[in-house]
Design a protein around this motif. Structure first.
Motif, PDB file in Angstrom:
ATOM      1  N   ASP A  85     -37.313 -52.857  98.665  1.00 46.19           N
ATOM      2  CA  ASP A  85     -36.381 -53.642  99.096  1.00 46.19           C
ATOM      3  C   ASP A  85     -36.310 -55.138  99.141  1.00 46.19           C
ATOM      4  O   ASP A  85     -35.747 -55.891  99.226  1.00 46.19           O
ATOM      5  CB  ASP A  85     -35.715 -53.129 100.195  1.00 46.19           C
ATOM      6  N   ARG A  86     -37.812 -55.311  99.407  1.00 45.90           N
ATOM      7  CA  ARG A  86     -38.512 -56.780  99.428  1.00 45.90           C
ATOM      8  C   ARG A  86     -38.005 -57.323  98.227  1.00 45.90           C
ATOM      9  O   ARG A  86     -38.212 -58.567  98.180  1.00 45.90           O
ATOM     10  CB  ARG A  86     -39.668 -56.879 100.044  1.00 45.90           C
ATOM     11  N   TYR A  87     -38.302 -56.541  97.112  1.00 48.62           N
ATOM     12  CA  TYR A  87     -38.389 -57.329  95.778  1.00 48.62           C
ATOM     13  C   TYR A  87     -37.183 -56.546  94.858  1.00 48.62           C
ATOM     14  O   TYR A  87     -37.431 -55.907  93.978  1.00 48.62           O
ATOM     15  CB  TYR A  87     -39.700 -56.576  95.082  1.00 48.62           C
ATOM     16  N   PRO A  88     -35.829 -56.883  95.224  1.00 48.94           N
ATOM     17  CA  PRO A  88     -34.893 -56.246  94.700  1.00 48.94           C
ATOM     18  C   PRO A  88     -34.640 -56.483  93.046  1.00 48.94           C
ATOM     19  O   PRO A  88     -33.929 -55.762  92.100  1.00 48.94           O
ATOM     20  CB  PRO A  88     -33.652 -56.967  95.192  1.00 48.94           C
ATOM     21  N   ASP A  89     -35.258 -57.528  92.711  1.00 51.00           N
ATOM     22  CA  ASP A  89     -35.256 -57.976  91.554  1.00 51.00           C
ATOM     23  C   ASP A  89     -36.442 -57.603  90.442  1.00 51.00           C
ATOM     24  O   ASP A  89     -36.470 -58.015  89.259  1.00 51.00           O
ATOM     25  CB  ASP A  89     -34.835 -59.589  91.161  1.00 51.00           C
ATOM     26  N   ASP A  90     -37.403 -57.069  91.052  1.00 52.59           N
ATOM     27  CA  ASP A  90     -38.622 -56.827  90.243  1.00 52.59           C
ATOM     28  C   ASP A  90     -38.882 -55.154  90.102  1.00 52.59           C
ATOM     29  O   ASP A  90     -38.303 -54.395  91.111  1.00 52.59           O
ATOM     30  CB  ASP A  90     -39.828 -57.237  91.009  1.00 52.59           C
ATOM     31  N   HIS A  91     -39.632 -54.990  89.150  1.00 52.29           N
ATOM     32  CA  HIS A  91     -40.043 -53.408  89.222  1.00 52.29           C
ATOM     33  C   HIS A  91     -41.189 -53.252  89.816  1.00 52.29           C
ATOM     34  O   HIS A  91     -42.074 -54.007  89.999  1.00 52.29           O
ATOM     35  CB  HIS A  91     -40.333 -53.109  87.873  1.00 52.29           C
ATOM     36  N   VAL A  92     -41.204 -52.274  91.023  1.00 53.67           N
ATOM     37  CA  VAL A  92     -42.329 -52.187  92.051  1.00 53.67           C
ATOM     38  C   VAL A  92     -42.985 -51.014  91.591  1.00 53.67           C
ATOM     39  O   VAL A  92     -42.618 -49.958  91.132  1.00 53.67           O
ATOM     40  CB  VAL A  92     -41.724 -52.136  93.445  1.00 53.67           C
ATOM     41  N   ARG A  93     -44.370 -50.995  91.886  1.00 54.04           N
ATOM     42  CA  ARG A  93     -45.172 -49.886  91.895  1.00 54.04           C
ATOM     43  C   ARG A  93     -45.959 -49.262  93.146  1.00 54.04           C
ATOM     44  O   ARG A  93     -46.307 -50.229  93.868  1.00 54.04           O
ATOM     45  CB  ARG A  93     -46.301 -50.442  90.821  1.00 54.04           C
ATOM     46  N   ILE A  94     -45.620 -48.195  93.577  1.00 57.92           N
ATOM     47  CA  ILE A  94     -46.136 -47.683  94.877  1.00 57.92           C
ATOM     48  C   ILE A  94     -47.098 -46.692  94.473  1.00 57.92           C
ATOM     49  O   ILE A  94     -46.567 -45.386  93.767  1.00 57.92           O
ATOM     50  CB  ILE A  94     -45.167 -47.437  95.753  1.00 57.92           C
ATOM     51  N   ILE A  95     -48.244 -46.491  95.317  1.00 56.33           N
ATOM     52  CA  ILE A  95     -48.863 -45.014  95.404  1.00 56.33           C
ATOM     53  C   ILE A  95     -48.439 -44.466  97.022  1.00 56.33           C
ATOM     54  O   ILE A  95     -48.670 -44.940  97.606  1.00 56.33           O
ATOM     55  CB  ILE A  95     -50.230 -45.142  95.181  1.00 56.33           C
ATOM     56  N   GLY A  96     -47.823 -43.439  96.827  1.00 55.05           N
ATOM     57  CA  GLY A  96     -47.416 -42.606  98.199  1.00 55.05           C
ATOM     58  C   GLY A  96     -48.088 -41.290  98.436  1.00 55.05           C
ATOM     59  O   GLY A  96     -47.882 -40.460  97.330  1.00 55.05           O
ATOM     60  N   GLU A  97     -48.959 -41.152  99.233  1.00 54.90           N
ATOM     61  CA  GLU A  97     -49.457 -39.637  99.200  1.00 54.90           C
ATOM     62  C   GLU A  97     -49.072 -39.073 100.705  1.00 54.90           C
ATOM     63  O   GLU A  97     -49.844 -39.406 101.712  1.00 54.90           O
ATOM     64  CB  GLU A  97     -51.224 -39.870  99.420  1.00 54.90           C
ATOM     65  N   PRO A  98     -48.040 -38.453 100.778  1.00 54.61           N
ATOM     66  CA  PRO A  98     -47.606 -37.741 101.865  1.00 54.61           C
ATOM     67  C   PRO A  98     -48.212 -36.412 102.446  1.00 54.61           C
ATOM     68  O   PRO A  98     -48.154 -35.953 103.515  1.00 54.61           O
ATOM     69  CB  PRO A  98     -45.990 -37.669 101.653  1.00 54.61           C
ATOM     70  N   VAL A  99     -48.798 -35.857 101.500  1.00 55.70           N
ATOM     71  CA  VAL A  99     -49.361 -34.502 101.565  1.00 55.70           C
ATOM     72  C   VAL A  99     -50.758 -34.581 101.465  1.00 55.70           C
ATOM     73  O   VAL A  99     -51.527 -35.020 100.244  1.00 55.70           O
ATOM     74  CB  VAL A  99     -48.835 -33.336 100.741  1.00 55.70           C
ATOM     75  N   TRP A 100     -51.661 -34.074 102.113  1.00 55.30           N
ATOM     76  CA  TRP A 100     -52.996 -33.818 102.286  1.00 55.30           C
ATOM     77  C   TRP A 100     -53.723 -32.767 103.136  1.00 55.30           C
ATOM     78  O   TRP A 100     -52.964 -32.258 103.924  1.00 55.30           O
ATOM     79  CB  TRP A 100     -53.786 -35.425 102.812  1.00 55.30           C
ATOM     80  N   PRO A 101     -54.828 -32.283 102.513  1.00 51.55           N
ATOM     81  CA  PRO A 101     -55.445 -31.140 103.606  1.00 51.55           C
ATOM     82  C   PRO A 101     -55.423 -31.599 105.033  1.00 51.55           C
ATOM     83  O   PRO A 101     -55.951 -32.712 105.187  1.00 51.55           O
ATOM     84  CB  PRO A 101     -56.873 -31.120 102.814  1.00 51.55           C
ATOM     85  N   GLY A 102     -54.912 -30.831 105.817  1.00 50.13           N
ATOM     86  CA  GLY A 102     -54.833 -31.169 107.194  1.00 50.13           C
ATOM     87  C   GLY A 102     -53.322 -31.365 107.561  1.00 50.13           C
ATOM     88  O   GLY A 102     -53.172 -31.243 108.909  1.00 50.13           O
ATOM     89  N   ARG A 103     -52.533 -31.514 106.919  1.00 59.05           N
ATOM     90  CA  ARG A 103     -51.177 -31.485 107.212  1.00 59.05           C
ATOM     91  C   ARG A 103     -50.945 -30.053 107.829  1.00 59.05           C
ATOM     92  O   ARG A 103     -51.186 -28.901 107.362  1.00 59.05           O
ATOM     93  CB  ARG A 103     -50.171 -31.735 106.019  1.00 59.05           C
ATOM     94  N   THR A 104     -50.150 -30.021 108.879  1.00 60.99           N
ATOM     95  CA  THR A 104     -50.085 -28.544 109.528  1.00 60.99           C
ATOM     96  C   THR A 104     -48.666 -28.006 108.958  1.00 60.99           C
ATOM     97  O   THR A 104     -48.120 -28.417 108.141  1.00 60.99           O
ATOM     98  CB  THR A 104     -49.588 -28.736 111.093  1.00 60.99           C
ATOM     99  N   ALA A 105     -48.599 -26.755 109.149  1.00 58.50           N
ATOM    100  CA  ALA A 105     -47.384 -25.873 108.839  1.00 58.50           C
ATOM    101  C   ALA A 105     -46.174 -26.512 109.182  1.00 58.50           C
ATOM    102  O   ALA A 105     -45.094 -26.378 108.536  1.00 58.50           O
ATOM    103  CB  ALA A 105     -47.888 -24.425 109.036  1.00 58.50           C
ATOM    104  N   ALA A 106     -46.181 -26.934 110.523  1.00 61.86           N
ATOM    105  CA  ALA A 106     -44.851 -27.467 110.897  1.00 61.86           C
ATOM    106  C   ALA A 106     -44.518 -28.679 109.962  1.00 61.86           C
ATOM    107  O   ALA A 106     -43.220 -29.059 109.936  1.00 61.86           O
ATOM    108  CB  ALA A 106     -44.970 -27.750 112.408  1.00 61.86           C
ATOM    109  N   GLU A 107     -45.449 -29.690 109.701  1.00 59.91           N
ATOM    110  CA  GLU A 107     -45.334 -30.637 109.050  1.00 59.91           C
ATOM    111  C   GLU A 107     -44.847 -30.445 107.532  1.00 59.91           C
ATOM    112  O   GLU A 107     -44.169 -31.329 107.154  1.00 59.91           O
ATOM    113  CB  GLU A 107     -46.647 -31.531 109.100  1.00 59.91           C
ATOM    114  N   TYR A 108     -45.444 -29.640 106.796  1.00 60.88           N
ATOM    115  CA  TYR A 108     -45.321 -29.475 105.348  1.00 60.88           C
ATOM    116  C   TYR A 108     -43.851 -29.491 105.089  1.00 60.88           C
ATOM    117  O   TYR A 108     -43.399 -30.088 103.843  1.00 60.88           O
ATOM    118  CB  TYR A 108     -45.952 -28.332 104.739  1.00 60.88           C
TER     119      TYR A 108
END
Length: 309
Positions: A85-108
């Motif tokens: 939202d800081r760049y409403p006029d641009d194409h933005v590129r993001i790497i987002g890694e929300p899941v990794w080994p160690g995430r708990t069963a409650a979190e998944y």
């Protein structure tokens, strides 16, 4: 028909060399095109990417996802949208890694729903969000969910459309009733005793060593959930408080039904009137889980118990 400007590929990687090669290539493509770039991955992987980028890392917003995305419900408003939202006029590129080994069963379940909801939150936006998945370290069921929440899959052999893309199925599949705690403190509340619900949660928190701002976070989260019950849940609710796996858990249940899948996950303009209670709860808590049907809603908020010194 114009192509959807939003792209949401999953990167199914095997080993550090594949991970570093694919993520840094993605970042450098963005920088070469003059696009704003952010990387939000767990600390260890963040260090790998930063080292491989060298001087180029200075042009990238780098975030430790294990902190910024500790609660998956916080990632869309406080990480992805906060950057895009800081760049409403641009194409933005993001790497987002929300899941990794160690995430708990409650979190998944919250992680899987988050990945599905990205598609709704960014529909029509000029953005590409690449989500890495450790194909060797994660359970095969997690990889199957990745194929349902991402329209495109990438690996060392190339890129392909996912034949199983169906994010709505993932949202629904993880909207499950909660197991009941073995023991908990319980209080039925309405407009006349909402303060007692806050006090109940605070007493349990203090006994576990919560104090200062973190104690205030517990109080505020419960207050916001209670207010939602009064306003949208039939005018009353039930709070349950207990401890499990090193976390204080507060559950507020009522007769309401959350119909907006992005409730609590969309940034709200502070100048705009209206409720933002569930967003506040997501921003304050270490984990938020929601089960909602036409018969009623239960919201569980988790706070890590402070380490006693």
């Amino acid at each position: 028909m114009l192509a959807e400007p939003f792209e949401h590929p999953a990167l199914l990687y095997r080993g550090e060399p594949e991970y570093v090669a694919a993520t840094t290539a993605f970042v450098r493509e963005g920088l070469a095109a003059g696009e704003p770039v952010a990387v939000a991955v767990p600390a260890r992987n963040l260090a790998l990417i930063e080292e491989a980028l060298g001087p180029d890392a200075a042009a990238v917003r780098l975030l430790d996802m294990s902190a910024a995305g500790r609660n998956p419900g916080r990632i869309i408003p406080a990480v992805l949208r906060d950057f895009a939202d800081r760049y409403p006029d641009d194409h933005v590129r993001i790497i987002g890694e929300p899941v990794w080994p160690g995430r708990t069963a409650a979190e998944y379940p919250a992680c899987a729903q988050h990945e599905a909801l990205i598609n709704l939150s960014f529909a029509g936006r000029h953005a590409t969000i690449l989500c890495p998945y450790d194909a060797e370290g994660l359970d095969p069921a997690v990889i199957e969910d990745a194929a349902r929440t991402h329209p495109v899959l990438r690996d060392s052999s190339g890129e392909r459309r996912s034949p199983h893309f169906s994010p709505e199925l993932v949202i629904d599949a993880h909207n499950r009733p909660f197991d009941e705690p073995e023991r908990c403190a319980t209080l039925r509340f309405d407009s006349g005793n909402l303060s007692e619900a806050r006090a109940l949660a605070a007493r349990e928190a203090v006994a576990l060593g919560f104090h200062g701002d973190r104690l205030d976070d517990v109080r505020l989260a419960v207050a916001e959930l209670g207010a939602n019950s009064l306003d949208h849940g039939g005018g009353s609710g039930t709070i349950k408080v207990w401890t499990t796996d090193g976390r204080l858990v507060c559950e507020v249940g009522d007769a309401g039904h959350i119909t907006d899948p992005l409730a609590g996950r969309s940034p709200v303009d502070p100048r705009q009137a209206g409720s933002r209670g569930l967003l506040i709860v997501n921003l304050l808590s270490d984990l938020v889980r929601v089960h909602s049907t036409p018969e009623g809603t239960a919201v569980r908020v988790y706070f890590d118990v402070p380490v006693r010194r």
